[in-house]
Design an enzyme around this catalytic site. Structure first.
Site, PDB file in Angstrom:
ATOM      1  N   PHE A  80       0.821  -1.221   0.000  1.00 19.22           N
ATOM      2  CA  PHE A  80       0.000   0.000   0.000  1.00 19.22           C
ATOM      3  C   PHE A  80       0.856   1.272   0.000  1.00 19.22           C
ATOM      4  CE2 PHE A  80      -2.586  -3.173   2.256  1.00 19.22           C
ATOM      5  CZ  PHE A  80      -3.796  -3.069   1.614  1.00 19.22           C
ATOM      6  N   SER A 124      -4.811   1.882  -9.276  1.00 18.25           N
ATOM      7  CA  SER A 124      -5.912   2.839  -9.222  1.00 18.25           C
ATOM      8  C   SER A 124      -6.667   2.872 -10.545  1.00 18.25           C
ATOM      9  CB  SER A 124      -5.338   4.231  -8.935  1.00 18.25           C
ATOM     10  OG  SER A 124      -6.325   5.212  -9.153  1.00 18.25           O
ATOM     11  N   THR A 126      -7.467   5.332 -11.883  1.00 19.21           N
ATOM     12  CA  THR A 126      -6.977   6.505 -12.600  1.00 19.21           C
ATOM     13  C   THR A 126      -6.090   6.118 -13.796  1.00 19.21           C
ATOM     14  OG1 THR A 126      -6.152   8.730 -12.223  1.00 19.21           O
ATOM     15  CG2 THR A 126      -4.889   6.962 -11.269  1.00 19.21           C
ATOM     16  N   TYR A 148       0.702  10.866 -11.008  1.00 22.21           N
ATOM     17  CA  TYR A 148       0.273   9.839 -10.046  1.00 22.21           C
ATOM     18  C   TYR A 148      -0.211   8.590 -10.798  1.00 22.21           C
ATOM     19  CZ  TYR A 148      -2.826   7.332  -6.862  1.00 22.21           C
ATOM     20  OH  TYR A 148      -3.451   6.343  -6.142  1.00 22.21           O
ATOM     21  N   LYS A 152       1.430   4.629 -11.131  1.00 26.49           N
ATOM     22  CA  LYS A 152       0.729   3.361 -10.867  1.00 26.49           C
ATOM     23  C   LYS A 152       0.864   2.432 -12.071  1.00 26.49           C
ATOM     24  CE  LYS A 152      -0.807   4.103  -6.740  1.00 26.49           C
ATOM     25  NZ  LYS A 152      -0.284   3.299  -5.636  1.00 26.49           N
ATOM     26  N   TYR A 176      -8.227   0.188  -7.583  1.00 29.18           N
ATOM     27  CA  TYR A 176      -9.307   0.678  -6.730  1.00 29.18           C
ATOM     28  C   TYR A 176     -10.071   1.761  -7.464  1.00 29.18           C
ATOM     29  CZ  TYR A 176      -5.977  -0.740  -2.964  1.00 29.18           C
ATOM     30  OH  TYR A 176      -5.078  -1.377  -2.153  1.00 29.18           O
TER      31      TYR A 176
HETATM   32  P1  NAD Z   1      -2.379   6.668   2.877  1.00 26.42           P
HETATM   33  O1  NAD Z   1      -1.572   7.857   2.549  1.00 26.42           O
HETATM   34  O2  NAD Z   1      -3.355   6.781   3.989  1.00 26.42           O
HETATM   35  O3  NAD Z   1      -1.430   5.414   3.177  1.00 26.42           O
HETATM   36  C1  NAD Z   1      -0.179   5.245   2.542  1.00 26.42           C
HETATM   37  C2  NAD Z   1       0.830   4.899   3.609  1.00 26.42           C
HETATM   38  O4  NAD Z   1       2.108   4.693   2.996  1.00 26.42           O
HETATM   39  C3  NAD Z   1       1.004   6.020   4.652  1.00 26.42           C
HETATM   40  O5  NAD Z   1       0.867   5.477   5.939  1.00 26.42           O
HETATM   41  C4  NAD Z   1       2.420   6.552   4.394  1.00 26.42           C
HETATM   42  O6  NAD Z   1       3.039   6.990   5.587  1.00 26.42           O
HETATM   43  C5  NAD Z   1       3.098   5.340   3.785  1.00 26.42           C
HETATM   44  N1  NAD Z   1       4.204   5.666   2.870  1.00 26.42           N
HETATM   45  C6  NAD Z   1       4.199   6.547   1.833  1.00 26.42           C
HETATM   46  N2  NAD Z   1       5.397   6.547   1.219  1.00 26.42           N
HETATM   47  C7  NAD Z   1       6.165   5.630   1.878  1.00 26.42           C
HETATM   48  C8  NAD Z   1       7.513   5.163   1.721  1.00 26.42           C
HETATM   49  N3  NAD Z   1       8.302   5.646   0.751  1.00 26.42           N
HETATM   50  N4  NAD Z   1       7.973   4.214   2.568  1.00 26.42           N
HETATM   51  C9  NAD Z   1       7.194   3.737   3.565  1.00 26.42           C
HETATM   52  N5  NAD Z   1       5.925   4.142   3.762  1.00 26.42           N
HETATM   53  C10 NAD Z   1       5.414   5.074   2.922  1.00 26.42           C
HETATM   54  O7  NAD Z   1      -3.122   6.205   1.525  1.00 26.42           O
HETATM   55  P2  NAD Z   1      -4.295   5.157   1.318  1.00 26.42           P
HETATM   56  O8  NAD Z   1      -5.525   5.905   0.939  1.00 26.42           O
HETATM   57  O9  NAD Z   1      -4.331   4.195   2.430  1.00 26.42           O
HETATM   58  O10 NAD Z   1      -3.776   4.458  -0.011  1.00 26.42           O
HETATM   59  C11 NAD Z   1      -3.018   3.260   0.029  1.00 26.42           C
HETATM   60  C12 NAD Z   1      -2.590   2.910  -1.375  1.00 26.42           C
HETATM   61  O11 NAD Z   1      -3.743   2.790  -2.217  1.00 26.42           O
HETATM   62  C13 NAD Z   1      -1.688   3.969  -2.042  1.00 26.42           C
HETATM   63  O12 NAD Z   1      -0.705   3.300  -2.788  1.00 26.42           O
HETATM   64  C14 NAD Z   1      -2.633   4.702  -2.953  1.00 26.42           C
HETATM   65  O13 NAD Z   1      -1.969   5.253  -4.066  1.00 26.42           O
HETATM   66  C15 NAD Z   1      -3.590   3.588  -3.381  1.00 26.42           C
HETATM   67  N6  NAD Z   1      -4.899   4.101  -3.785  1.00 26.42           N
HETATM   68  C16 NAD Z   1      -5.618   4.883  -2.930  1.00 26.42           C
HETATM   69  C17 NAD Z   1      -6.843   5.409  -3.342  1.00 26.42           C
HETATM   70  C18 NAD Z   1      -7.639   6.295  -2.414  1.00 26.42           C
HETATM   71  O14 NAD Z   1      -8.522   7.010  -2.892  1.00 26.42           O
HETATM   72  N7  NAD Z   1      -7.394   6.285  -1.105  1.00 26.42           N
HETATM   73  C19 NAD Z   1      -7.339   5.129  -4.621  1.00 26.42           C
HETATM   74  C20 NAD Z   1      -6.596   4.307  -5.461  1.00 26.42           C
HETATM   75  C21 NAD Z   1      -5.367   3.788  -5.037  1.00 26.42           C
HETATM   76  N1  UFG Z   2     -15.869  16.628  -6.344  1.00 29.14           N
HETATM   77  C1  UFG Z   2     -16.586  17.794  -6.094  1.00 29.14           C
HETATM   78  N2  UFG Z   2     -16.146  18.606  -5.088  1.00 29.14           N
HETATM   79  C2  UFG Z   2     -15.052  18.309  -4.319  1.00 29.14           C
HETATM   80  C3  UFG Z   2     -14.330  17.124  -4.595  1.00 29.14           C
HETATM   81  C4  UFG Z   2     -14.765  16.313  -5.625  1.00 29.14           C
HETATM   82  O1  UFG Z   2     -17.571  18.085  -6.757  1.00 29.14           O
HETATM   83  O2  UFG Z   2     -14.717  19.101  -3.426  1.00 29.14           O
HETATM   84  C5  UFG Z   2     -16.362  15.718  -7.390  1.00 29.14           C
HETATM   85  C6  UFG Z   2     -15.364  15.454  -8.511  1.00 29.14           C
HETATM   86  O3  UFG Z   2     -15.484  16.407  -9.524  1.00 29.14           O
HETATM   87  C7  UFG Z   2     -15.759  14.031  -8.935  1.00 29.14           C
HETATM   88  C8  UFG Z   2     -16.267  13.381  -7.644  1.00 29.14           C
HETATM   89  O4  UFG Z   2     -16.600  14.466  -6.785  1.00 29.14           O
HETATM   90  O5  UFG Z   2     -16.848  14.096  -9.833  1.00 29.14           O
HETATM   91  C9  UFG Z   2     -15.219  12.525  -6.968  1.00 29.14           C
HETATM   92  O6  UFG Z   2     -14.009  13.272  -6.819  1.00 29.14           O
HETATM   93  P1  UFG Z   2     -12.791  12.734  -5.926  1.00 29.14           P
HETATM   94  O7  UFG Z   2     -11.749  13.780  -5.946  1.00 29.14           O
HETATM   95  O8  UFG Z   2     -13.302  12.283  -4.600  1.00 29.14           O
HETATM   96  O9  UFG Z   2     -12.338  11.427  -6.687  1.00 29.14           O
HETATM   97  P2  UFG Z   2     -11.768  11.238  -8.162  1.00 29.14           P
HETATM   98  O10 UFG Z   2     -12.643  10.229  -8.822  1.00 29.14           O
HETATM   99  O11 UFG Z   2     -11.592  12.506  -8.856  1.00 29.14           O
HETATM  100  O12 UFG Z   2     -10.326  10.664  -7.887  1.00 29.14           O
HETATM  101  C10 UFG Z   2     -10.151   9.525  -7.046  1.00 29.14           C
HETATM  102  C11 UFG Z   2      -8.825   9.633  -6.326  1.00 29.14           C
HETATM  103  C12 UFG Z   2      -7.684   9.470  -7.272  1.00 29.14           C
HETATM  104  C13 UFG Z   2      -7.844   8.234  -8.056  1.00 29.14           C
HETATM  105  C14 UFG Z   2      -9.178   8.200  -8.731  1.00 29.14           C
HETATM  106  C15 UFG Z   2      -9.399   6.881  -9.402  1.00 29.14           C
HETATM  107  O13 UFG Z   2      -8.698  10.885  -5.690  1.00 29.14           O
HETATM  108  O14 UFG Z   2      -6.489   9.374  -6.535  1.00 29.14           O
HETATM  109  O15 UFG Z   2     -10.228   8.380  -7.790  1.00 29.14           O
HETATM  110  O16 UFG Z   2     -10.459   6.931 -10.263  1.00 29.14           O
HETATM  111  F1  UFG Z   2      -6.867   8.163  -8.960  1.00 29.14           F
END
Ligand code: NAD
Ligand code: UFG
Length: 340
Positions: A80, A124, A126, A148, A152, A176
């Protein structure tokens, strides 16, 4: 199983740590605490009634990872750790390639050196291109539009190449969609310092009166109410997807983790109003650049191969997210200062 969780002090990782511990696995966590909290690991342990080992370290430190892997001898790594802000990645691309790509390369090197042959990677949705049409299948066109997303995709390609070179190696990339929600106890969830980019944390900030009103980014998209539609997925479902993916392999596989159902920004605001029992001020503003109209998963492959299917609906996501927010108005308290 013995499992190493990188990024296990973060939002999704800490819920995975809880679930793995609750299932009886032996869990080690490595996290540099740049965006995570020891309190999250502690809560995961409390909820599961079992302890994990925690090492504060950076995954870019390959020598340390080699020592850790030799010591732990995990059968699988849940990876993660990484940075996740699209906006920050545009401003600081090298930081993203460093932590996300170089970090993953360092981890793979360490795994190769210690013959640890199973990894599950947090990818992701994305990675899907603007030209792709929702619902996105794993075969939909790939064309990430920001650093970003590209980081990925690069890691996915690295994993694919590595699997091709070592037929015993198993790598699963989980794409995700929009993870939200929290542990139903309200003890594990997401907290964002400052102004969140993502919709649900921002809505919660408005409910907590940290921000005045939700800005709805555009109401002229080709969607039923004109606002953006996303496939929000409860973090508990996401974590179950990881548990199911532990059985896959060998070889490289990729799965969408989404519900297959989309909700608009207006629908999310309405659901959150019900969950927290108060009105949420909002206004429509300009579109946010880089946003797509609709992002929804086709989750058929995960259902077919993993027997996995999301269970929780939007109300559960909002209720659980709100419960965590109410119990943690300032997050977990101390979150370590950002690393380089
Ligand atoms: P988060 O930031 O809460 O968790 C990531 C963790 O990784 C943190 O605890 C951070 O301290 C640690 N970290 C970052 N860089 C590091 C490094 N170089 N070495 C060791 N630890 C490190 O994020 P999250 O929402 O839990 O996301 C987890 C993973 O899922 C990430 O890879 C993120 O890109 C991916 N992801 C998240 C989302 C989302 O919307 N949350 C969507 C798609 C993918
Ligand atoms: N939105 C608003 N107002 C806000 C924030 C978001 O209207 O303040 C809208 C956006 O335009 C979008 C929806 O809410 O239509 C969801 O936006 P998010 O920023 O919550 O999520 P995204 O789908 O844009 O992006 C997320 C993660 C990315 C990831 C992506 C994968 O933030 O890291 O999903 O599809 F890459």
């Amino acid at each position: 199983m013995r499992v190493l969780v990188t990024g296990g002090a973060g939002y999704i990782g800490s819920l995975a740590v809880w679930r793995l511990l609750a299932l009886g696995h032996t869990v080690s966590v490595v996290d540099n605490l740049a965006n995570g909290s020891l309190a999250a690991v502690q809560s995961a342990e409390d909820l599961a009634g079992r302890a994990a080992d925690f090492v504060q370290a950076d995954i870019r430190d390959t020598d340390l990872l080699i020592r850790l892997l030799r010591d732990v001898q995990p059968q699988a790594v849940l990876h993660f750790a990484g940075l996740k802000s699209v906006a920050e990645s545009v401003a600081l691309p090298l930081r993203y390639y460093d932590h996300n790509v170089q970090g993953s390369l360092s981890l793979l090197r360490a795994m190769q050196e210690t013959a640890v042959r199973r990894i599950i990677f947090s990818s992701s949705a994305t990675v899907y291109g603007q030209a792709a049409r929702a619902p996105f299948a794993e075969t939909s066109p790939i064309e990430p539009v920001n650093p970003y997303g590209r980081s990925k995709w690069m890691v996915e390609m690295m994993l694919r190449d590595f699997c091709a070179a070592d037929p015993a190696f198993s790598a699963v990339a989980l794409r995700y969609f929009n993870p939200v929600g929290a542990h139903p106890s309200g003890r594990l969830g997401e907290w964002v310092a400052g102004a969140p980019n993502n919709l649900l944390p921002y809505i919660i900030g408005v409910v907590q009166e940290r921000f005045e009103r939700v800005r709805i980014f555009g109401d002229d998209y080709p969607t039923p109410d004109g606002s953006g539609v996303r496939d929000y997925i409860h973090v508990l479902d996401l974590v179950e997807g990881h548990c199911a993916a532990l059985q896959v392999g060998p070889g490289f596989s990729v799965y969408n983790l989404g519900t297959g159902i989309g909700y608009s920004v207006h629908e999310v605001i309405r659901a959150m109003q019900v969950a927290c029992e108060r009105a949420i001020p909002h206004e429509v503003v300009e579109r946010r650049s880089g946003d797509v109209a609709i992002s929804i998963a086709d989750p058929a492959r995960a259902r077919h191969d993993l027997g996995w299917q999301a269970q929780y609906d939007l109300m559960a996501m909002c209720r659980d997210a709100w419960r965590f927010a109410e119990q943690h108005p300032n997050g977990y308290g101390r979150v370590a200062a950002g690393a380089s």
